[in-house]
Motif scaffolding. Structure first.
Motif, PDB file in Angstrom:
ATOM      1  N   THR A 135      -4.816   7.113   1.451  1.00 21.92           N
ATOM      2  CA  THR A 135      -4.248   7.104   0.112  1.00 21.92           C
ATOM      3  C   THR A 135      -2.740   6.891   0.138  1.00 21.92           C
ATOM      4  O   THR A 135      -2.073   7.198   1.126  1.00 21.92           O
ATOM      5  N   LYS A 168      -3.622   5.402  -5.201  1.00 20.30           N
ATOM      6  CA  LYS A 168      -4.640   4.428  -4.801  1.00 20.30           C
ATOM      7  C   LYS A 168      -5.270   4.878  -3.505  1.00 20.30           C
ATOM      8  O   LYS A 168      -4.658   5.578  -2.706  1.00 20.30           O
ATOM      9  N   LYS A 169      -6.497   4.433  -3.304  1.00 23.11           N
ATOM     10  CA  LYS A 169      -7.121   4.601  -1.994  1.00 23.11           C
ATOM     11  C   LYS A 169      -7.342   3.207  -1.442  1.00 23.11           C
ATOM     12  O   LYS A 169      -7.530   2.241  -2.175  1.00 23.11           O
ATOM     13  N   VAL A 170      -7.274   3.122  -0.130  1.00 20.98           N
ATOM     14  CA  VAL A 170      -7.449   1.839   0.550  1.00 20.98           C
ATOM     15  C   VAL A 170      -8.464   2.045   1.673  1.00 20.98           C
ATOM     16  O   VAL A 170      -8.445   3.055   2.361  1.00 20.98           O
ATOM     17  N   ASP A 171      -9.378   1.087   1.813  1.00 18.94           N
ATOM     18  CA  ASP A 171     -10.370   1.173   2.883  1.00 18.94           C
ATOM     19  C   ASP A 171      -9.860   0.410   4.104  1.00 18.94           C
ATOM     20  O   ASP A 171      -8.739  -0.106   4.101  1.00 18.94           O
ATOM     21  N   ASP A 191      -8.475  -3.135   3.675  1.00 22.39           N
ATOM     22  CA  ASP A 191      -7.284  -3.264   2.832  1.00 22.39           C
ATOM     23  C   ASP A 191      -7.618  -3.461   1.354  1.00 22.39           C
ATOM     24  O   ASP A 191      -6.808  -3.970   0.584  1.00 22.39           O
ATOM     25  N   ASN A 192      -8.829  -3.041   0.943  1.00 22.41           N
ATOM     26  CA  ASN A 192      -9.199  -3.064  -0.470  1.00 22.41           C
ATOM     27  C   ASN A 192      -8.650  -1.814  -1.130  1.00 22.41           C
ATOM     28  O   ASN A 192      -8.866  -0.704  -0.638  1.00 22.41           O
ATOM     29  N   LYS A 193      -7.958  -1.994  -2.247  1.00 27.59           N
ATOM     30  CA  LYS A 193      -7.306  -0.873  -2.923  1.00 27.59           C
ATOM     31  C   LYS A 193      -7.999  -0.567  -4.252  1.00 27.59           C
ATOM     32  O   LYS A 193      -8.405  -1.485  -4.957  1.00 27.59           O
ATOM     33  N   THR A 194      -8.079   0.746  -4.576  1.00 27.79           N
ATOM     34  CA  THR A 194      -8.698   1.213  -5.805  1.00 27.79           C
ATOM     35  C   THR A 194      -7.846   2.322  -6.393  1.00 27.79           C
ATOM     36  O   THR A 194      -7.417   3.221  -5.658  1.00 27.79           O
ATOM     37  N   LEU A 232      -1.758   7.223   3.810  1.00 23.91           N
ATOM     38  CA  LEU A 232      -1.645   5.932   4.487  1.00 23.91           C
ATOM     39  C   LEU A 232      -0.254   5.874   5.104  1.00 23.91           C
ATOM     40  O   LEU A 232       0.714   5.454   4.468  1.00 23.91           O
ATOM     41  N   TYR A 261     -11.171   6.148   4.184  1.00 26.51           N
ATOM     42  CA  TYR A 261     -10.156   5.764   3.199  1.00 26.51           C
ATOM     43  C   TYR A 261      -8.847   6.467   3.510  1.00 26.51           C
ATOM     44  O   TYR A 261      -8.828   7.548   4.092  1.00 26.51           O
TER      45      TYR A 261
END
Length: 164
Positions: A115, A123-126, A129-132, A145, A113
């Motif tokens: 951030t 947010k964190k992104v895998d 490109d999925n963001k949480t 990031l 991940y």
């Protein structure tokens, strides 16, 4: 079965951004005597997520066996693929796509991940490109990031190999 295609160092000194894809094998000229290699893992909004292999060569060539047996030199990073492969803004940087693995499926990436953001907007992104949304304290534990240019990658490499 690994399905690799190599075209070598001299075939494509530049690869346009839209043609850089997961499974691409790249080579980086560190100096006149050292080359390193890596693979594009995925594409995200900010660049390409890539792994750098723990394989150093005196020539810009790598065999499939080395790719299969290599480990990552460090955790995957986000590359500034536009600067490194397409436009080549840094004169001393020489990054080239030298091959492609057609059947490439990333492994060991479930916990990778990055951030971005601040405060309540962290947010964190895998790698897909999925963001949480995450807390600021959790964000501090993750790498930023920020697409890495040639200088940034070479700074990371200094911890693992002698560049001179």
């Amino acid at each position: 079965m690994n399905d690799f295609k190599f075209w070598g160092w001299d075939k494509k000194p530049r690869t346009m951004l839209r043609f850089i894809k997961p499974g691409d094998i790249f080579c980086v000229k560190l100096n006149d005597k050292k080359y390193i290699f890596g693979r594009i893992i995925s594409k995200i909004f900010f660049g390409r997520v890539a792994e750098i292999f723990n394989y150093v060569s005196s020539t810009p060539e790598i065999e499939v066996e080395y790719i299969d047996s290599s480990k990552r030199m460090f955790a995957p990073i986000v590359l500034d693929s536009y600067t490194l492969f397409d436009r080549k803004f840094e004169k001393e940087a020489d990054w080239r796509i030298i091959g492609h693995q057609n059947d490439y499926i990333p492994t060991d990436v479930d916990d990778v991940y990055f951030t971005f953001g601040e405060g309540a907007y962290c947010k964190k992104v895998d790698i897909w490109d999925n963001k949480t949304l995450i807390s600021e304290s959790e964000a501090k534990k993750l790498p930023k990031l920020a697409p890495q240019c040639d200088f940034d990658v070479k700074q990371l490499l200094k911890e693992y190999i002698k560049l001179e």
